[in-house]
Design an enzyme around this catalytic site. Structure first.
Site, PDB file in Angstrom:
ATOM      1  N   VAL A  73       3.852  -0.876   4.282  1.00 35.91           N
ATOM      2  CA  VAL A  73       2.490  -1.206   4.692  1.00 35.91           C
ATOM      3  C   VAL A  73       1.855  -2.081   3.613  1.00 35.91           C
ATOM      4  O   VAL A  73       1.883  -1.732   2.431  1.00 35.91           O
ATOM      5  CB  VAL A  73       1.638   0.054   4.911  1.00 35.91           C
ATOM      6  CG1 VAL A  73       0.244  -0.326   5.395  1.00 35.91           C
ATOM      7  CG2 VAL A  73       2.303   0.982   5.925  1.00 35.91           C
ATOM      8  N   LYS A 131       1.663  -3.098   8.907  1.00 33.99           N
ATOM      9  CA  LYS A 131       2.847  -2.242   8.803  1.00 33.99           C
ATOM     10  C   LYS A 131       4.060  -2.990   9.333  1.00 33.99           C
ATOM     11  O   LYS A 131       4.091  -3.442  10.473  1.00 33.99           O
ATOM     12  CB  LYS A 131       2.641  -0.950   9.600  1.00 33.99           C
ATOM     13  CG  LYS A 131       3.802   0.035   9.455  1.00 33.99           C
ATOM     14  CD  LYS A 131       3.466   1.348  10.110  1.00 33.99           C
ATOM     15  CE  LYS A 131       4.574   2.365   9.914  1.00 33.99           C
ATOM     16  NZ  LYS A 131       4.270   3.651  10.532  1.00 33.99           N
ATOM     17  N   GLY A 151       7.411   4.150   3.745  1.00 38.32           N
ATOM     18  CA  GLY A 151       7.958   5.368   4.328  1.00 38.32           C
ATOM     19  C   GLY A 151       9.190   5.063   5.143  1.00 38.32           C
ATOM     20  O   GLY A 151       9.728   3.953   5.111  1.00 38.32           O
ATOM     21  N   GLY A 152       9.641   6.069   5.879  1.00 44.32           N
ATOM     22  CA  GLY A 152      10.853   5.913   6.671  1.00 44.32           C
ATOM     23  C   GLY A 152      10.720   4.901   7.788  1.00 44.32           C
ATOM     24  O   GLY A 152      11.715   4.410   8.306  1.00 44.32           O
ATOM     25  N   LEU A 158       0.819  -1.219   0.000  1.00 47.37           N
ATOM     26  CA  LEU A 158       0.000   0.000   0.000  1.00 47.37           C
ATOM     27  C   LEU A 158       0.844   1.257   0.000  1.00 47.37           C
ATOM     28  O   LEU A 158       0.453   2.292  -0.527  1.00 47.37           O
ATOM     29  CB  LEU A 158      -0.931   0.004   1.218  1.00 47.37           C
ATOM     30  CG  LEU A 158      -1.986  -1.098   1.283  1.00 47.37           C
ATOM     31  CD1 LEU A 158      -2.742  -1.030   2.603  1.00 47.37           C
ATOM     32  CD2 LEU A 158      -2.950  -0.982   0.111  1.00 47.37           C
ATOM     33  N   GLY A 159       2.001   1.209   0.656  1.00 46.79           N
ATOM     34  CA  GLY A 159       2.847   2.390   0.751  1.00 46.79           C
ATOM     35  C   GLY A 159       4.136   2.067   1.465  1.00 46.79           C
ATOM     36  O   GLY A 159       4.312   0.993   2.052  1.00 46.79           O
ATOM     37  N   GLY A 190       8.851   2.037   7.573  1.00 44.38           N
ATOM     38  CA  GLY A 190       8.569   0.696   7.103  1.00 44.38           C
ATOM     39  C   GLY A 190       7.551   0.654   5.979  1.00 44.38           C
ATOM     40  O   GLY A 190       7.104   1.683   5.480  1.00 44.38           O
ATOM     41  N   ASP A 224       3.732  14.144  14.397  1.00 40.95           N
ATOM     42  CA  ASP A 224       3.969  13.997  12.957  1.00 40.95           C
ATOM     43  C   ASP A 224       2.671  14.130  12.171  1.00 40.95           C
ATOM     44  O   ASP A 224       2.360  13.327  11.291  1.00 40.95           O
ATOM     45  CB  ASP A 224       4.629  12.642  12.666  1.00 40.95           C
ATOM     46  CG  ASP A 224       5.348  12.627  11.319  1.00 40.95           C
ATOM     47  OD1 ASP A 224       5.642  13.714  10.788  1.00 40.95           O
ATOM     48  OD2 ASP A 224       5.611  11.527  10.796  1.00 40.95           O
TER      49      ASP A 224
END
Length: 521
Positions: A206, A220, A201-202, A198-199, A204, A316
């Site tokens: 998902v 995640k 980032g920094g 799904l995505g 990990g 965040d």
């Protein structure tokens, strides 16, 4: 043959391309049609962690015949001298009906052949070697190997015992009902297939998954670069599990096995807010939807700051950390940086973490954490939602590069509605002006000038009047006067903040969006 999983490893192979040949034949289900012979064997084939065959049925591949050989050949690349062949029951075949048996994966033979000339040499002993030396060497070598094996077994047993005690302690913290097994999540995500990603980032990757009870989840996988210990991780899960609100993503549980902890969240069909606003396949969100998104985020933050049993600062807040469900209701996600502290503390000093462009000045410069840093970031998200663009945007018009400068200039010129997304053809002028004023008062330089999130909710809903006059923050004025809008003052390196601030006199400049990376963060 296995009820669930067969795995073979090739260790010490020379790196390169190989041909892997797998041979199958169905022996457990004879051809004569009978009720007891209707078991179905269906499994997936993985090589090097990549699924090569899905729902593979030996008998079906053999044209419905038993005792007929089926050969499958694949080309794989061996790196790090390691090869993995994995046959995995995908839960779609028979398990115990019509009779109890092994209906999982089965294999008759396989071979692994290099597609190159090996460069490993066979060393031939010289003819004149002393027999005595060979015998002594063999005895010493055997003794050393025996000692190493004994030490290895001892260390392994001690490690297993320590892991068992640690696991029990973690279960006591989190609670067994909230802990998923690694195998369960691996099955749900189809071995963490890239098709379910799904995505990333920094913190990990998902993956989308489907549990055995039919629920869709987002799994995640925290990256190995995280230095958080398992005990702290489990305590954090326990704490966040206590925070429940309709505008917060629900945490179903976690997995504590292995070196990569897994978090299991509810699945959000419409992805993140930044994707909906300015992604490649951006959604054309109308004004009522955008206003409800801003209001929902505000309500979620008000709950974290003032209404929950524990005091939480997210740290965040940004468009990519706001997810949208099937009805486009917003839910705050990703509590990896969340801080908890006592009600009596005015602030907590901590190492700065977060995303450039959303950091409040007092947090970026001094590491002071209060609820007001979330308020600042919320103001940025509101401006992005209204404008349909990120806070930093590359354009030929210098006045529009930074959303701060652009919106304040429009507000001072009495044209605040010009900042709206051009795709918004219809909107409520009163609600838009109220939202703009809320955003501008939220991004004030001093935390004392920013409202609480409960007051933000009251202003947005119209229960409290929006401020008539909003003062322009000093950091924007100083930037425009001392920097003259020169974009050469930009930098993406955090360690340049102090030196550049001192050389230009722009104490607050770097912390509010002037310092960005290539993604505009």
């Amino acid at each position: 043959m296995s009820a669930s999983s067969l795995r073979y490893y090739g260790i010490g192979l020379e790196n390169g391309n190989y041909t892997v040949t797998l041979e199958f034949a169905e022996f457990e289900s004879p051809d004569p049609v009978a009720w007891k012979n209707r078991g179905r064997r269906v499994f997936d084939i993985y090589l090097q962690g990549e699924r090569k065959e899905q729902n593979f049925d030996i008998k079906k591949a053999a044209g419905g015949k038993s005792y007929v050989a089926v050969k499958k050949q694949y080309f794989v690349l061996v790196v790090k001298n390691f090869l993995e062949i994995h046959l995995f029951w995908a839960g779609k075949g028979t398990c115990c009906i019509p009779t109890q048996g092994y209906y999982g994966p089965a294999i008759s033979a396989f071979s692994v052949t290099p597609n190159f000339s090996p460069t490993v040499y066979n060393f031939v002993a010289k003819k004149k070697h002393s027999k005595t030396g060979v015998i002594v060497g063999a005895i010493l070598g055997g003794a050393v190997l025996g000692l190493l094996a004994f030490a290895g077994i001892f260390v392994w047993r001690q490690k297993r015992r320590k892991q068992s005690l640690e696991q029990k302690e973690l279960y006591n913290i989190v609670g067994r009902p909230n802990v998923f097994s690694y195998g369960e999540l691996r099955l749900a995500t189809e071995n963490f297939s890239s098709n379910n990603l799904l995505g990333q980032g920094g913190y990990g990757q998902v993956y989308k998954g489907k549990l055995t009870d039919g629920r869709f989840v987002a799994v995640k996988q925290l990256s190995e670069t995280s230095h958080q210990g398992k005990k702290e991780f489990a305590t954090e899960i326990e704490t966040i599990s206590k925070v429940q609100h309709r505008n917060l993503v629900k945490l179903y549980g976690c997995c504590l096995e292995g070196n990569k902890p897994l978090l299991v969240y509810e699945y959000m069909e419409n992805g993140s807010l930044d994707h909906a606003l300015f992604g490649k396949g951006n959604s054309n969100l109308d004004w009522p939807t955008r206003f409800e998104i801003c209001l929902g985020i505000a309500r979620g933050l008000a709950y974290l700051h003032e209404e929950s049993s524990i005091r939480v600062v997210h740290r965040d807040i940004k468009a990519s950390n706001v997810l949208l469900d099937g009805n486009l209701n917003p839910k705050i996600s990703d509590f990896g940086l969340a801080k908890l502290y006592d009600e009596q503390e005015t602030h907590v000093s901590t190492k700065v973490a977060g995303t450039f462009g959303y950091l409040a000045p007092e947090y970026a410069m001094r590491g002071h954490v209060t609820e007001k840093i979330d308020v600042f970031a919320f103001g940025i998200v509101v401006l992005e939602t209204l404008a349909g663009r990120p806070n930093y945007y590359t354009t030929e018009d210098q006045k529009k590069i930074y959303i701060f400068e652009w919106v304040w200039e429009l507000y001072e010129d009495n044209h605040p509605l010009d900042m709206l997304d051009p795709r918004l053809k219809e909107f409520d002028t009163e609600e838009v002006l109220r939202a703009i004023k809320v955003a501008l008062v939220c991004i004030q330089g001093s935390p004392h000038q920013r409202p609480s999130m409960s007051r933000v909710v009251a202003i947005l809903t119209g229960d409290v009047e929006a401020p008539n006059n909003v003062a322009k923050p000093s950091y924007i004025t100083e930037w425009q006067v001392k920097g003259n809008g020169d974009t050469t003052l930009m930098s993406s390196e955090p360690n340049e903040l102090s030196s550049l601030a001192s050389s230009t006199g722009l104490v607050q400049l770097p912390f509010v969006g002037s310092f960005i990376n290539e993604e505009g963060r």
